[in-house]
Design a protein around this motif. Sequence first.
Motif, PDB file in Angstrom:
ATOM      1  N   LEU A  77       0.828  -1.198   0.000  1.00 25.97           N
ATOM      2  CA  LEU A  77       0.000   0.000   0.000  1.00 25.97           C
ATOM      3  C   LEU A  77       0.861   1.245   0.000  1.00 25.97           C
ATOM      4  N   THR A  78       0.305   2.337  -0.486  1.00 18.35           N
ATOM      5  CA  THR A  78       0.961   3.624  -0.427  1.00 18.35           C
ATOM      6  C   THR A  78       0.003   4.646   0.172  1.00 18.35           C
ATOM      7  N   VAL A  79       0.548   5.691   0.762  1.00 11.11           N
ATOM      8  CA  VAL A  79      -0.252   6.709   1.440  1.00 11.11           C
ATOM      9  C   VAL A  79       0.067   8.073   0.845  1.00 11.11           C
ATOM     10  N   LYS A  80      -0.950   8.855   0.543  1.00 11.16           N
ATOM     11  CA  LYS A  80      -0.727  10.213   0.046  1.00 11.16           C
ATOM     12  C   LYS A  80      -1.632  11.191   0.786  1.00 11.16           C
ATOM     13  N   MET A  81      -1.164  12.432   0.900  1.00 16.46           N
ATOM     14  CA  MET A  81      -1.905  13.463   1.611  1.00 16.46           C
ATOM     15  C   MET A  81      -3.174  13.833   0.852  1.00 16.46           C
ATOM     16  N   ASP A  82      -4.275  13.964   1.601  1.00 16.75           N
ATOM     17  CA  ASP A  82      -5.546  14.372   1.002  1.00 16.75           C
ATOM     18  C   ASP A  82      -5.972  15.746   1.494  1.00 16.75           C
ATOM     19  N   SER A  83      -5.953  15.963   2.814  1.00 17.13           N
ATOM     20  CA  SER A  83      -6.368  17.247   3.358  1.00 17.13           C
ATOM     21  C   SER A  83      -5.871  17.369   4.791  1.00 17.13           C
ATOM     22  N   THR A  84      -5.905  18.584   5.320  1.00 16.61           N
ATOM     23  CA  THR A  84      -5.523  18.824   6.697  1.00 16.61           C
ATOM     24  C   THR A  84      -6.651  19.553   7.421  1.00 16.61           C
ATOM     25  N   VAL A  85      -6.735  19.327   8.727  1.00 17.56           N
ATOM     26  CA  VAL A  85      -7.775  19.930   9.549  1.00 17.56           C
ATOM     27  C   VAL A  85      -7.121  20.569  10.762  1.00 17.56           C
ATOM     28  N   ASN A  86      -7.507  21.791  11.078  1.00 16.89           N
ATOM     29  CA  ASN A  86      -6.978  22.485  12.244  1.00 16.89           C
ATOM     30  C   ASN A  86      -7.888  22.229  13.440  1.00 16.89           C
ATOM     31  N   CYS A  87      -7.355  21.566  14.462  1.00 12.43           N
ATOM     32  CA  CYS A  87      -8.147  21.251  15.651  1.00 12.43           C
ATOM     33  C   CYS A  87      -7.926  22.251  16.778  1.00 12.43           C
ATOM     34  N   SER A  88      -6.956  23.138  16.641  1.00 10.09           N
ATOM     35  CA  SER A  88      -6.665  24.186  17.625  1.00 10.09           C
ATOM     36  C   SER A  88      -6.150  23.648  18.955  1.00 10.09           C
ATOM     37  N   ALA A  89      -5.956  22.359  19.082  1.00  7.53           N
ATOM     38  CA  ALA A  89      -5.425  21.755  20.303  1.00  7.53           C
ATOM     39  C   ALA A  89      -4.913  20.359  19.959  1.00  7.53           C
ATOM     40  N   GLU A  90      -4.118  19.801  20.850  1.00  8.28           N
ATOM     41  CA  GLU A  90      -3.567  18.471  20.621  1.00  8.28           C
ATOM     42  C   GLU A  90      -4.667  17.425  20.559  1.00  8.28           C
ATOM     43  N   VAL A  91      -4.583  16.539  19.561  1.00  4.27           N
ATOM     44  CA  VAL A  91      -5.572  15.473  19.385  1.00  4.27           C
ATOM     45  C   VAL A  91      -5.120  14.238  20.153  1.00  4.27           C
ATOM     46  N   CYS A  92      -5.984  13.746  21.044  1.00  4.25           N
ATOM     47  CA  CYS A  92      -5.672  12.559  21.855  1.00  4.25           C
ATOM     48  C   CYS A  92      -6.378  11.307  21.348  1.00  4.25           C
ATOM     49  N   SER A  93      -7.461  11.471  20.583  1.00 10.12           N
ATOM     50  CA  SER A  93      -8.211  10.333  20.050  1.00 10.12           C
ATOM     51  C   SER A  93      -9.023  10.811  18.858  1.00 10.12           C
ATOM     52  N   CYS A  94      -9.410   9.886  18.010  1.00  6.10           N
ATOM     53  CA  CYS A  94     -10.256  10.248  16.870  1.00  6.10           C
ATOM     54  C   CYS A  94     -11.093   9.044  16.440  1.00  6.10           C
ATOM     55  N   LEU A  95     -12.181   9.347  15.756  1.00  2.00           N
ATOM     56  CA  LEU A  95     -13.125   8.315  15.327  1.00  2.00           C
ATOM     57  C   LEU A  95     -13.857   8.814  14.099  1.00  2.00           C
ATOM     58  N   ILE A  96     -13.961   7.978  13.077  1.00  2.00           N
ATOM     59  CA  ILE A  96     -14.741   8.298  11.882  1.00  2.00           C
ATOM     60  C   ILE A  96     -16.028   7.496  11.918  1.00  2.00           C
ATOM     61  N   TYR A  97     -17.155   8.183  11.782  1.00  2.00           N
ATOM     62  CA  TYR A  97     -18.454   7.526  11.758  1.00  2.00           C
ATOM     63  C   TYR A  97     -19.276   8.181  10.659  1.00  2.00           C
ATOM     64  N   GLY A  98     -19.502   7.437   9.580  1.00  2.00           N
ATOM     65  CA  GLY A  98     -20.205   8.002   8.432  1.00  2.00           C
ATOM     66  C   GLY A  98     -19.401   9.142   7.828  1.00  2.00           C
ATOM     67  N   ASP A  99     -20.019  10.298   7.699  1.00  2.00           N
ATOM     68  CA  ASP A  99     -19.359  11.464   7.130  1.00  2.00           C
ATOM     69  C   ASP A  99     -18.762  12.385   8.187  1.00  2.00           C
TER      70      ASP A  99
END
Length: 288
Positions: A77-99
């Motif tokens: 597999l290969t990985v390429k950049m798609d987009s960036t998001v500014n969270c304004s603080a350090e991210v400790c966890s994340c979850l994708i659900y639907g959109d």
Amino acid sequence: LKRRIVEPADKQTMTNDSERCGSNRRRANNHGNAHGSGGHNNNGTGNNIGVGGGSVGCNNGGSGGKFYPDISGATQLTVKMDSTVNCSAEVCSCLIYGDVLFCGLINGTIRAFHRPSGNFTDLNGHSQEIHQLLIIDNILVSACWGGKVLFWKFDQASGSFILSAQIQVKEHIKCLKYFPYKNSSSTNQTPGSSQDGSPHLWICGGGIVQIVDLLSLNVVREIIFDGGPIMSVLEYERHLVLCSLQGVIRVISPSGDETFRKSLGSPTLCMDGSITADSRHHLSLIHI
């Protein structure tokens, strides 16, 4: 926060070092297949590639490279950049659900991004860093280091998330698991009760597991373990695998009994499991 796209490597031209490693590996595979050789040396690349058990390691350096075919048959597999998001603080966890992409931040805020529109909203209710996010029956469950678990429902009328319930436990929280619990000491079990093996919320943190009945939101059992704070938990073969900060790996059954224990001798931060293409089960851990 950076969003990347993962896809089969042969769909695009390799450009960076890690991608060139994958390209060299495929060329090595073709060479090995053509000549019946288990490995191939190429002194001109300067990349060292080792393949074993379905995993690939790439490292730049040295005057020569050794190439081994990927016997598992796994897709490179290969990985390429798609987009960036500014969270304004350090991210400790994340979850994708639907959109929606949910990010648990160090300041206790949950930032929910609607990916198609690019809009976001903040969910406020925690005061400390959020280490775990999960979905149970379309309800977002969040847990912070301060021992608070919040349940969020999406309200279609207002288009926002509404806090529907909360639990405050007595220990720090690092991870959650939605998993059956069966009280082996109970002889008179009724369907839907906290003893019949129905899914419960297993709350793991500072050396203790607290099992919560989601019907009553009450803690029905506490299990104390040695080995320091529990850092990660995963489900495997109808059991839970837990790792602790002091490097203790243990397996517990749905009744809360420990069925396996091993000390690794070094602090463990997180883990995950996988099954390779040749049906081998792997447990990957990150140590300090």
